[in-house]
Motif scaffolding. Structure first.
Motif, PDB file in Angstrom:
ATOM      1  N   LEU A  62       0.833  -1.212   0.000  1.00  0.00           N
ATOM      2  CA  LEU A  62       0.000   0.000   0.000  1.00  0.00           C
ATOM      3  C   LEU A  62       0.862   1.253   0.000  1.00  0.00           C
ATOM      4  O   LEU A  62       0.615   2.200  -0.759  1.00  0.00           O
ATOM      5  N   THR A  83     -11.673  -0.646   9.135  1.00  0.00           N
ATOM      6  CA  THR A  83     -10.688  -1.417   8.383  1.00  0.00           C
ATOM      7  C   THR A  83      -9.555  -1.775   9.326  1.00  0.00           C
ATOM      8  O   THR A  83      -9.487  -1.260  10.452  1.00  0.00           O
ATOM      9  N   ALA A  86      -3.692  -0.847   8.995  1.00  0.00           N
ATOM     10  CA  ALA A  86      -2.671  -0.715   7.950  1.00  0.00           C
ATOM     11  C   ALA A  86      -3.121   0.186   6.801  1.00  0.00           C
ATOM     12  O   ALA A  86      -2.298   0.895   6.210  1.00  0.00           O
ATOM     13  N   SER A  87      -4.414   0.161   6.465  1.00  0.00           N
ATOM     14  CA  SER A  87      -4.903   0.993   5.353  1.00  0.00           C
ATOM     15  C   SER A  87      -4.582   2.456   5.635  1.00  0.00           C
ATOM     16  O   SER A  87      -4.023   3.162   4.779  1.00  0.00           O
ATOM     17  N   VAL A 129     -11.791  -0.456   0.778  1.00  0.00           N
ATOM     18  CA  VAL A 129     -11.283  -1.708   1.346  1.00  0.00           C
ATOM     19  C   VAL A 129     -12.368  -2.769   1.156  1.00  0.00           C
ATOM     20  O   VAL A 129     -13.521  -2.545   1.541  1.00  0.00           O
ATOM     21  N   ASP A 155      -7.738  -1.503  -1.565  1.00  0.00           N
ATOM     22  CA  ASP A 155      -7.110  -2.348  -0.547  1.00  0.00           C
ATOM     23  C   ASP A 155      -7.847  -3.689  -0.598  1.00  0.00           C
ATOM     24  O   ASP A 155      -8.923  -3.850  -0.023  1.00  0.00           O
ATOM     25  N   ALA A 157      -6.565  -6.567   0.407  1.00  0.00           N
ATOM     26  CA  ALA A 157      -5.771  -7.460   1.257  1.00  0.00           C
ATOM     27  C   ALA A 157      -6.549  -8.675   1.757  1.00  0.00           C
ATOM     28  O   ALA A 157      -5.962  -9.710   2.055  1.00  0.00           O
ATOM     29  N   GLU A 158      -7.893  -8.527   1.839  1.00  0.00           N
ATOM     30  CA  GLU A 158      -8.711  -9.587   2.434  1.00  0.00           C
ATOM     31  C   GLU A 158      -9.600 -10.273   1.400  1.00  0.00           C
ATOM     32  O   GLU A 158     -10.517 -10.998   1.774  1.00  0.00           O
ATOM     33  N   SER A 179      -2.550  -8.753   0.459  1.00  0.00           N
ATOM     34  CA  SER A 179      -1.673  -9.241   1.526  1.00  0.00           C
ATOM     35  C   SER A 179      -1.639 -10.765   1.482  1.00  0.00           C
ATOM     36  O   SER A 179      -2.647 -11.400   1.192  1.00  0.00           O
ATOM     37  N   TYR A 181      -0.335 -12.416   4.300  1.00  0.00           N
ATOM     38  CA  TYR A 181      -0.111 -12.775   5.703  1.00  0.00           C
ATOM     39  C   TYR A 181      -0.724 -14.168   5.955  1.00  0.00           C
ATOM     40  O   TYR A 181      -1.589 -14.617   5.205  1.00  0.00           O
ATOM     41  N   LYS A 184      -4.534 -14.825   5.585  1.00  0.00           N
ATOM     42  CA  LYS A 184      -5.289 -14.303   4.439  1.00  0.00           C
ATOM     43  C   LYS A 184      -5.736 -15.449   3.513  1.00  0.00           C
ATOM     44  O   LYS A 184      -5.441 -16.608   3.775  1.00  0.00           O
ATOM     45  N   GLY A 191       3.886 -11.151   3.015  1.00  0.00           N
ATOM     46  CA  GLY A 191       4.026 -10.819   1.595  1.00  0.00           C
ATOM     47  C   GLY A 191       2.887  -9.957   1.125  1.00  0.00           C
ATOM     48  O   GLY A 191       1.859  -9.836   1.806  1.00  0.00           O
TER      49      GLY A 191
END
Ligand SMILES: *Cc1c(COP(=O)(O)O)cnc(C)c1O
Length: 371
Positions: A62, A83, A86-87, A129, A155, A157-158, A179, A181, A184, A191
Motif C-alpha cells: 500500500l 478497516t 494498515a490501510s 477496502v 485495498d 488485502a482480504e 496481503s 499474511y 489471508k 508478503g
C-alpha cells in the motif's frame, strides 16, 4: 474433534512443501529467483491485470503504491473508518492525511455518499477496502473518482478472487494491493502484491521497491526508495497456494453455507453480507449481534473461549485510535464494530467442526443474555 478451534490457520499441503524446498535447495533464497516472476505473472492473470508486483507485505504494498502515485504531504486520501489499521497507516507514512469516512451497513465497505461529502480540493485518492472478503461498490466509487479526478487504490488485502459484477478485485481501480499474511485467503508467510494495468505506475513502483536504483547504473539512486521486496522462498509458497486458490475459495463458500444453516435463523443475529453484484470470498466469518455492547461481547468471547472456540472482535474504528481522528462522525462504523465478532474461518474446518462451533455459540449467547 480438536480440543481448541482457532480463528484461522493456513492450508499447507505437500505442494507447498515441495515448492519451498525446491526454492531453498536452488540457493535463490533472496529476492532474485524464478518463483518471483512466476508468482507475479500468474497473479496478474488471476486478477485480470497486465502487471503484478510482489512486495514484502500488504502494508508496504500500500505504501509503495501511494508513493509511486506521488501522494504525499498536503494530500488527502479517503479511506473507510472500519478497516485494519494498515490501510490508514500506509497513507500516513507518505505524509498525506487519511480522511476516515463511514461505511454502508449492507456491505460493511466504504459508503459512496460519505466519500462524496468528504471530497475537498486537497483530495487526491480514494482507498476502498474490500472488507472481510466482500467487494466495495466500485461503480459508484469509480464514478466519483472520474468526476473529481481522483485515483482509486483498492485495498484488496482480504479479498483475493472476490468479484464485482464479474470482474476480480485488484483490477477495478488504478491499482489494487493484496496481503499474503498467514491468515489471508492465500499466504506467503508475510508478503504482498500490487496489481495494475498502468505500465508507468508498475515501473515506478518496481524501481522504488529496490531503493530507486537506476536501471542502467548500478548503485546510483536519484530519489528516495525502499527495500520492499519479497523473497523467492515466499514466492514459492505463493505459487503453490495460487495453484490451489479456486479450491480454497470454493471451500470457504461451503463453510460459510454451513454457518448459514446453523446460525442464519437466529433472531437478532446477522452473518456475512452478499450484495447482488458481489461474489464474496468470505475471508472471515462475520456475526453481528444486535444486543451486544463492548462488555457483553467481551463476556461472550470469554465464554466461547472457555468452550474451546476462538473468536475475534471486529476491527475498531480507526478514528478511535489516538493517532487518528474523523472529520465527521461515523455512526455505522461504530455500531457495526461494537456488534461484530469473527468466528473460526479456515478451509480445514469440517462440517462437524462448524456444527460444534455453532452449538457453542448458541450456548454462549444464552449464557450472556441470561445474566
Ligand atoms: C492484512 C491487511 C493489510 C496489511 O497486510 P500485511 O500483509 O499484514 O501488512 C492491509 N489492509 C487490510 C484491510 C488488511 O486486512
Amino acid at each position: 474433534m480438536t480440543s481448541f478451534i482457532p480463528i484461522s490457520q493456513p492450508s499447507i499441503t505437500e505442494k507447498e512443501v515441495a515448492f519451498v524446498t525446491d526454492a531453498v535447495r536452488s540457493g535463490w533464497v533472496s529476492s532474485l529467483g524464478p518463483y518471483i516472476a512466476d508468482f507475479e505473472q500468474r497473479f496478474a492473470a488471476f486478477c485480470g491485470t497486465r502487471h503484478a508486483l510482489t512486495t514484502s507485505n500488504g502494508t508496504t504494498g500500500l505504501h509503495l503504491a501511494l508513493a509511486a502515485l506521488g501522494i504525499g504531504a498536503g494530500d488527502e486520501v479517503i479511506v473507510p473508518d472500519l478497516t485494519f489499521v494498515a490501510s490508514a497507516n500506509a497513507i500516513a507514512y507518505t505524509g498525506a492525511t487519511p480522511v476516515l469516512v463511514d461505511i454502508d451497513a449492507d456491505t460493511l465497505c466504504i459508503s459512496p455518499a460519505a466519500i462524496e461529502r468528504a471530497i475537498t480540493p486537497r483530495t487526491r485518492a480514494i482507498m476502498p477496502v474490500h472488507l472481510y472478503g466482500h467487494p466495495a461498490d466500485m461503480d459508484a466509487i469509480n464514478g466519483l473518482a472520474s468526476k473529481h479526478d481522483l485515483v482509486v487504490i483498492e485495498d484488496a488485502a482480504e479479498a483475493h478472487g472476490a468479484e464485482y459484477r464479474g470482474r476480480r478485485v485488484g483490477s477495478l481501480g488504478r491499482c489494487g494491493v493484496f496481503s499474503f499474511y498467514g491468515n489471508k485467503i492465500i499466504t506467503t508467510g508475510e508478503g504482498g502484491m500490487i496489481t495494475t494495468d498502468d505500465e508507468a505506475l508498475y515501473l515506478k513502483a518496481k524501481r522504488l521497491r529496490d531503493h530507486a536504483m537506476s536501471p542502467t547504473r548500478r548503485y546510483w539512486h536519484e530519489e528516495l526508495g525502499f527495500n520492499y521486496r519479497m523473497t523467492n522462498l515466499q514466492a514459492a509458497l505463493g505459487v503453490a497456494q495460487l495453484e490451489r486458490i479456486d479450491e480454497l475459495i470454493r471451500k470457504r463458500r461451503e463453510i460459510m453455507s454451513w454457518y448459514q444453516e446453523e446460525l442464519g435463523a437466529l433472531p437478532g443475529v446477522r452473518l456475512n453480507r452478499h450484495a447482488p453484484w458481489a461474489e464474496t470470498v468470505y475471508w472471515l466469518v462475520c456475526m453481528e449481534v444486535d444486543a451486544f455492547d463492548e462488555a457483553s461481547r467481551a463476556r461472550f468471547m470469554a465464554s466461547l473461549r472457555d468452550r474451546g472456540v476462538d473468536s475475534r472482535p471486529y476491527f475498531y474504528p480507526v478514528s478511535d485510535m489516538p493517532m487518528y481522528s474523523a472529520a465527521s462522525p461515523t455512526p455505522v462504523a461504530h455500531s457495526m464494530s461494537r456488534a461484530g465478532i469473527n468466528l473460526p474461518s479456515f478451509v480445514d474446518l469440517t462440517r462437524a467442526d462448524v456444527r460444534h462451533v455453532c452449538e457453542q455459540v448458541v450456548l454462549s449467547l444464552k449464557e450472556v443474555h441470561d445474566r
